[in-house]
Design a protein around this motif. Structure first.
Motif, PDB file in Angstrom:
ATOM      1  N   THR A  70       0.848  -1.189   0.000  1.00  0.00           N
ATOM      2  CA  THR A  70       0.000   0.000   0.000  1.00  0.00           C
ATOM      3  C   THR A  70       0.884   1.239   0.000  1.00  0.00           C
ATOM      4  N   SER A  71       0.269   2.403  -0.024  1.00  0.00           N
ATOM      5  CA  SER A  71       1.023   3.650   0.063  1.00  0.00           C
ATOM      6  C   SER A  71       0.927   4.214   1.474  1.00  0.00           C
ATOM      7  N   VAL A  72       1.980   4.883   1.893  1.00  0.00           N
ATOM      8  CA  VAL A  72       1.975   5.660   3.129  1.00  0.00           C
ATOM      9  C   VAL A  72       2.136   7.121   2.740  1.00  0.00           C
ATOM     10  N   VAL A  73       1.304   7.985   3.319  1.00  0.00           N
ATOM     11  CA  VAL A  73       1.339   9.415   3.005  1.00  0.00           C
ATOM     12  C   VAL A  73       2.186  10.143   4.042  1.00  0.00           C
ATOM     13  N   VAL A  74       3.067  11.012   3.578  1.00  0.00           N
ATOM     14  CA  VAL A  74       3.842  11.899   4.446  1.00  0.00           C
ATOM     15  C   VAL A  74       3.414  13.324   4.129  1.00  0.00           C
ATOM     16  N   SER A  75       2.963  14.058   5.150  1.00  0.00           N
ATOM     17  CA  SER A  75       2.494  15.431   4.951  1.00  0.00           C
ATOM     18  C   SER A  75       3.388  16.408   5.706  1.00  0.00           C
ATOM     19  N   THR A  76       3.775  17.495   5.035  1.00  0.00           N
ATOM     20  CA  THR A  76       4.608  18.529   5.645  1.00  0.00           C
ATOM     21  C   THR A  76       3.897  19.875   5.545  1.00  0.00           C
ATOM     22  N   ALA A  77       4.381  20.831   6.326  1.00  0.00           N
ATOM     23  CA  ALA A  77       3.781  22.166   6.292  1.00  0.00           C
ATOM     24  C   ALA A  77       4.485  23.082   5.307  1.00  0.00           C
ATOM     25  N   THR A  78       5.786  22.895   5.131  1.00  0.00           N
ATOM     26  CA  THR A  78       6.566  23.848   4.347  1.00  0.00           C
ATOM     27  C   THR A  78       7.108  23.216   3.072  1.00  0.00           C
ATOM     28  N   ILE A  79       7.265  24.055   2.065  1.00  0.00           N
ATOM     29  CA  ILE A  79       7.858  23.610   0.807  1.00  0.00           C
ATOM     30  C   ILE A  79       9.288  23.146   1.036  1.00  0.00           C
ATOM     31  N   ALA A  80       9.996  23.820   1.968  1.00  0.00           N
ATOM     32  CA  ALA A  80      11.397  23.478   2.217  1.00  0.00           C
ATOM     33  C   ALA A  80      11.542  22.025   2.655  1.00  0.00           C
ATOM     34  N   LEU A  81      10.709  21.590   3.608  1.00  0.00           N
ATOM     35  CA  LEU A  81      10.806  20.206   4.066  1.00  0.00           C
ATOM     36  C   LEU A  81      10.312  19.243   2.995  1.00  0.00           C
ATOM     37  N   GLN A  82       9.272  19.629   2.273  1.00  0.00           N
ATOM     38  CA  GLN A  82       8.770  18.784   1.191  1.00  0.00           C
ATOM     39  C   GLN A  82       9.870  18.530   0.161  1.00  0.00           C
ATOM     40  N   ASN A  83      10.561  19.589  -0.219  1.00  0.00           N
ATOM     41  CA  ASN A  83      11.643  19.447  -1.196  1.00  0.00           C
ATOM     42  C   ASN A  83      12.810  18.633  -0.632  1.00  0.00           C
ATOM     43  N   GLN A  84      13.104  18.834   0.667  1.00  0.00           N
ATOM     44  CA  GLN A  84      14.187  18.077   1.291  1.00  0.00           C
ATOM     45  C   GLN A  84      13.896  16.582   1.259  1.00  0.00           C
ATOM     46  N   LEU A  85      12.648  16.217   1.541  1.00  0.00           N
ATOM     47  CA  LEU A  85      12.279  14.802   1.532  1.00  0.00           C
ATOM     48  C   LEU A  85      12.396  14.202   0.132  1.00  0.00           C
ATOM     49  N   ILE A  86      11.868  14.918  -0.861  1.00  0.00           N
ATOM     50  CA  ILE A  86      11.831  14.394  -2.224  1.00  0.00           C
ATOM     51  C   ILE A  86      13.196  14.440  -2.906  1.00  0.00           C
ATOM     52  N   ASP A  87      13.924  15.534  -2.697  1.00  0.00           N
ATOM     53  CA  ASP A  87      15.179  15.729  -3.431  1.00  0.00           C
ATOM     54  C   ASP A  87      16.392  15.119  -2.744  1.00  0.00           C
ATOM     55  N   ARG A  88      16.317  14.943  -1.404  1.00  0.00           N
ATOM     56  CA  ARG A  88      17.503  14.473  -0.698  1.00  0.00           C
ATOM     57  C   ARG A  88      17.242  13.210   0.126  1.00  0.00           C
ATOM     58  N   ASP A  89      16.332  13.302   1.096  1.00  0.00           N
ATOM     59  CA  ASP A  89      16.184  12.213   2.065  1.00  0.00           C
ATOM     60  C   ASP A  89      15.707  10.907   1.427  1.00  0.00           C
ATOM     61  N   LEU A  90      14.612  10.966   0.662  1.00  0.00           N
ATOM     62  CA  LEU A  90      14.051   9.734   0.112  1.00  0.00           C
ATOM     63  C   LEU A  90      14.940   9.082  -0.957  1.00  0.00           C
ATOM     64  N   PRO A  91      15.545   9.837  -1.872  1.00  0.00           N
ATOM     65  CA  PRO A  91      16.439   9.168  -2.835  1.00  0.00           C
ATOM     66  C   PRO A  91      17.602   8.452  -2.153  1.00  0.00           C
ATOM     67  N   ARG A  92      18.207   9.103  -1.173  1.00  0.00           N
ATOM     68  CA  ARG A  92      19.337   8.483  -0.475  1.00  0.00           C
ATOM     69  C   ARG A  92      18.881   7.279   0.337  1.00  0.00           C
ATOM     70  N   LEU A  93      17.738   7.411   0.996  1.00  0.00           N
ATOM     71  CA  LEU A  93      17.224   6.313   1.817  1.00  0.00           C
ATOM     72  C   LEU A  93      16.835   5.119   0.951  1.00  0.00           C
ATOM     73  N   ALA A  94      16.182   5.387  -0.173  1.00  0.00           N
ATOM     74  CA  ALA A  94      15.774   4.293  -1.065  1.00  0.00           C
ATOM     75  C   ALA A  94      16.990   3.507  -1.551  1.00  0.00           C
ATOM     76  N   GLY A  95      18.039   4.216  -1.915  1.00  0.00           N
ATOM     77  CA  GLY A  95      19.252   3.540  -2.364  1.00  0.00           C
ATOM     78  C   GLY A  95      19.902   2.721  -1.262  1.00  0.00           C
ATOM     79  N   ALA A  96      19.863   3.255  -0.035  1.00  0.00           N
ATOM     80  CA  ALA A  96      20.489   2.555   1.088  1.00  0.00           C
ATOM     81  C   ALA A  96      19.742   1.274   1.453  1.00  0.00           C
ATOM     82  N   LEU A  97      18.422   1.291   1.337  1.00  0.00           N
ATOM     83  CA  LEU A  97      17.614   0.145   1.765  1.00  0.00           C
ATOM     84  C   LEU A  97      17.402  -0.896   0.672  1.00  0.00           C
ATOM     85  N   LYS A  98      17.667  -0.535  -0.559  1.00  0.00           N
ATOM     86  CA  LYS A  98      17.393  -1.453  -1.679  1.00  0.00           C
ATOM     87  C   LYS A  98      17.999  -2.842  -1.489  1.00  0.00           C
ATOM     88  N   PRO A  99      19.264  -2.983  -1.050  1.00  0.00           N
ATOM     89  CA  PRO A  99      19.844  -4.330  -0.911  1.00  0.00           C
ATOM     90  C   PRO A  99      19.100  -5.211   0.095  1.00  0.00           C
TER      91      PRO A  99
END
Length: 684
Positions: A70-99
């Motif tokens: 299923t999908s899990v929704v993450v909601s933020t208040a600011t564009i800054a945190l939204q961009n941080q999650l999409i542009d930095r945190d999630l790409p790095r985390l996805a790569g780290a957990l893939k193995p």
């Protein structure tokens, strides 16, 4: 997916891959989030700056999504945190957990339709003068240039996302090329339906593990039933202290001559001119009533204004009736015009109805508040907003999903209860048990017969995982108790002298957080004559550019107001002094805050503590949190308002802050700042 690694294993892998180190608070939060999701209980987590809370909820979120497909929704208040999650945190985390997960986790960002460029609207913008005719020629010239630039950008962008347009355009220009959900004719009949950026974003969000959105979008999805977000059973709400304000904003309606005129112009293309003209005249009559009415909260609607609002309501309804039901198959242009007209008319009609109906109950029993705004340089507008959104959130947000709410500042006065009440949560699970045990101990029944949870009341638990910062060793909370209470006529000479001496001791490096733009500008203007340090003031450039310049110049100072209280992240030596000019209570004439305060008092509560002091505590915690952004940071928070030390409510406000070392001695504060700046104290 069977045999998934547990959350501690995934978290340790992610932290190691990202070059971090294990943090107890982060581990405790991740375990609590995973447990709450498994139990299907709501969780409220306070995680101080530096805890690494993003990873602490993203790791359990990804595991849940993959385990349940299923999908899990993450909601933020600011564009800054939204961009941080999409542009930095999630790409790095996805790569780290893939193995460990046998496939790479997927994610997408999803915003409201108004955030995406509409190709159909883009091609009709030149012919649509609904709003343009209401502005002067200079504005129109700028508007034309911006729309032309948007046409060029439309040929280049892959997403149509407004946040990717740099530099940006005004709201007026963007409205020429975008539509709300109510204005959209639908991809099926739109001539550009197969090229729709908003539809692309929605399609991309289908089936991904993590969907990142914002509180406004979440509120729209809850209240309007559009089901824009994909199917989900778990939501992670970061920056949860902002949720009530964002939900309130979405639920606020506005009625102004401009909105009425735009609706009439759109309707006039589809119906008999005389019917649309009656709506135009109704808008003009409303403006005349606004001119004679006082600004501020309206407790009793006089006959003249009530009559003008009723005429607008009836004229808008007549236009809707004249447009009639959908004729079935239409050309795309006609369908678009019809949809735009009906959306504008419905908004005008429904807001007018809501304004009038809000006055029907007795003052004590009202659920909405109405006020008139007459801001300089802007046309008057009538607004209507809910007194509370707790009932809405309880029903629509907490009803059939697991919700995790987190922020660095959720305990006010040392308790989670203030914000929990605003969210519509009842007693915490632990409180319920404690009440039952007290009842049994005092002969009021055994634990099983103690207070029970009301039907439909959400089950939730709270956790404070602390902070990696040693606040008492890293920060001093200095309250200038010797100063007079702040006045209404700007900063007094004593305040300006105090600010000057503090900045000189710190050798610049100061962030000044002021309660008004007027105070910030006064301080900047006067201190530029006294100090040699570069002094930046909000409004002189974009906030982002000012913060960048401030962080790059170790001796600079930055003064500003509300957006700086929550939007500045400057670790290191550029920031060692945070100055707060006064306790940030809402203005006494703030219509919504004052109405909420009165409502609490009318029902037997402490209106000041529940509304004004809670608002101040939240902002004060956010503002003072600008000082320590890394474990190496050191500095002084200087609150110039003596009421923090002398007033009865001062204890509640101080209990809402981290445990800084406290003093009211100005010499102690200045000596500490001199040591931090490497400057020797003056000889005695």
């Amino acid at each position: 997916m069977a045999d998934l690694p547990d959350v501690p294993t995934l978290l340790d892998t992610a932290v190691a891959a990202l070059g971090g180190r294990r943090r107890d608070g982060q581990s405790a939060m991740a375990a609590a989030v995973a447990d709450a999701v498994d139990r299907r209980e709501h969780l409220v987590v306070q995680a101080g700056t530096g805890t690494g809370k993003s990873l602490a909820y993203l790791v359990p979120a990804i595991r849940r999504a993959m385990e349940k497909d299923t999908s899990v929704v993450v909601s933020t208040a600011t564009i800054a945190l939204q961009n941080q999650l999409i542009d930095r945190d999630l790409p790095r985390l996805a790569g780290a957990l893939k193995p460990l997960l046998r496939r790479e986790p997927t994610f997408a960002v999803l915003k409201g339709r108004r955030n995406y460029l509409c190709r159909n609207r883009l091609h009709t913008a030149a012919d649509d003068s609904d709003e343009a005719e209401l502005f002067d020629p200079r504005q129109l010239s700028s508007l034309g240039k911006q729309v032309a630039r948007l046409h060029e950008w439309a040929e280049e962008t892959a997403t149509g996302d407004r946040d990717e347009l740099v530099p940006g355009v005004t709201d007026l220009a963007w409205r020429q090329v975008s539509v709300s959900a109510n204005e959209c004719m639908g991809a099926r009949i739109c001539p550009f339906g197969q090229e729709c950026f908003a539809e692309f974003a929605r399609e991309e969000a289908k089936g991904v593990d993590v969907v990142v959105t914002n509180h406004a979008m979440l509120s729209i999805d809850m209240t309007q039933g559009n089901h824009i977000l994909p199917e989900h059973d778990t939501i992670m709400i970061d920056e949860a202290h902002e949720l009530v304000d964002r939900a309130t904003s979405v639920a606020t309606g506005t009625l102004a001559e401009r909105t009425v005129t735009i609706a009439a112009k759109r309707a006039g293309r589809l119906i008999e001119p005389m019917v649309a003209e009656r709506l135009t005249e109704a808008g003009e009559g409303l403006a005349l009533m606004f001119a004679d009415a006082p600004e501020g909260r309206i407790d009793h609607l006089d006959e003249g204004l009530a009559g003008a609002v009723a005429v607008v309501r009836d004229a808008a309804a007549a236009c809707v009736t004249a447009i009639g039901p959908s004729p079935g198959e239409q050309e795309a242009e006609a369908a678009s015009e019809r949809r735009l007209a009906l959306a504008a008319l419905t908004e005008v009609h429904d807001t007018a109805v809501r304004v009038l109906e809000s006055f029907e109950p007795a003052l004590r029993d009202r659920t909405d508040v109405v006020w008139l705004t007459k801001a300089p340089g802007r046309r008057p507008a009538l607004s209507v907003a809910p007194l509370a959104v707790g009932g809405l959130l309880r029903e629509k947000l907490f009803g059939d999903r697991t919700v995790v709410l987190t922020s660095a500042t959720l305990t006010l006065g040392g308790s989670f209860s203030s914000l929990a009440r605003q969210w519509g949560l009842g007693r915490e699970v632990g409180q319920e048990r404690a009440e039952a045990e007290r009842a049994a101990a005092t002969g009021g029944g055994d634990a099983e017969d103690g207070p029970h949870r009301a039907a439909g009341e959400p089950r939730w638990r709270a956790l404070d995982v602390g902070s990696p910062f040693d606040h008492a060793r890293s920060g001093i909370l200095y309250v200038a108790a010797h100063l007079p209470p702040p006045g209404r006529d700007g900063l007094s000479p004593a305040y300006l002298d105090e600010i000057t001496e503090l900045i000189e001791a710190a050798d610049g490096r100061a962030l000044g957080l002021f309660s008004s733009m007027r105070a910030a500008q006064q301080a900047a203007d006067e201190l530029r004559e006294r100090l040699d340090h570069p002094l930046l003031c909000q409004g002189e450039d974009s906030t982002g550019q000012l913060v960048r310049r401030f962080s790059e110049d170790e001796n600079a100072c930055l003064f500003g107001t509300l957006s700086l209280w929550q939007g500045v992240d400057v670790p290191g030596p550029s920031l060692s002094l945070v100055i707060v000019d006064r306790i940030p209570f809402p203005r006494p004439d703030d219509p919504l805050a004052s109405a909420r305060q009165r409502s609490v008092a009318a029902h037997g509560g402490n209106g000041f503590l529940s509304v004004a002091a809670t608002h101040a505590a939240l902002l004060l915690a956010q503002g003072t949190g600008r000082l320590l952004r890394s474990t190496e940071d050191r500095g002084v928070i200087a609150v110039l308002d003596p009421r923090l030390a002398t007033a009865r409510y001062g204890g509640f406000l101080r209990a809402s802050l981290p445990p800084y070392w406290g003093t009211t001695d100005p010499q102690v504060a200045r000596s500490a700042l001199r040591r931090l700046s490497g400057r020797a104290a003056p000889a005695a």
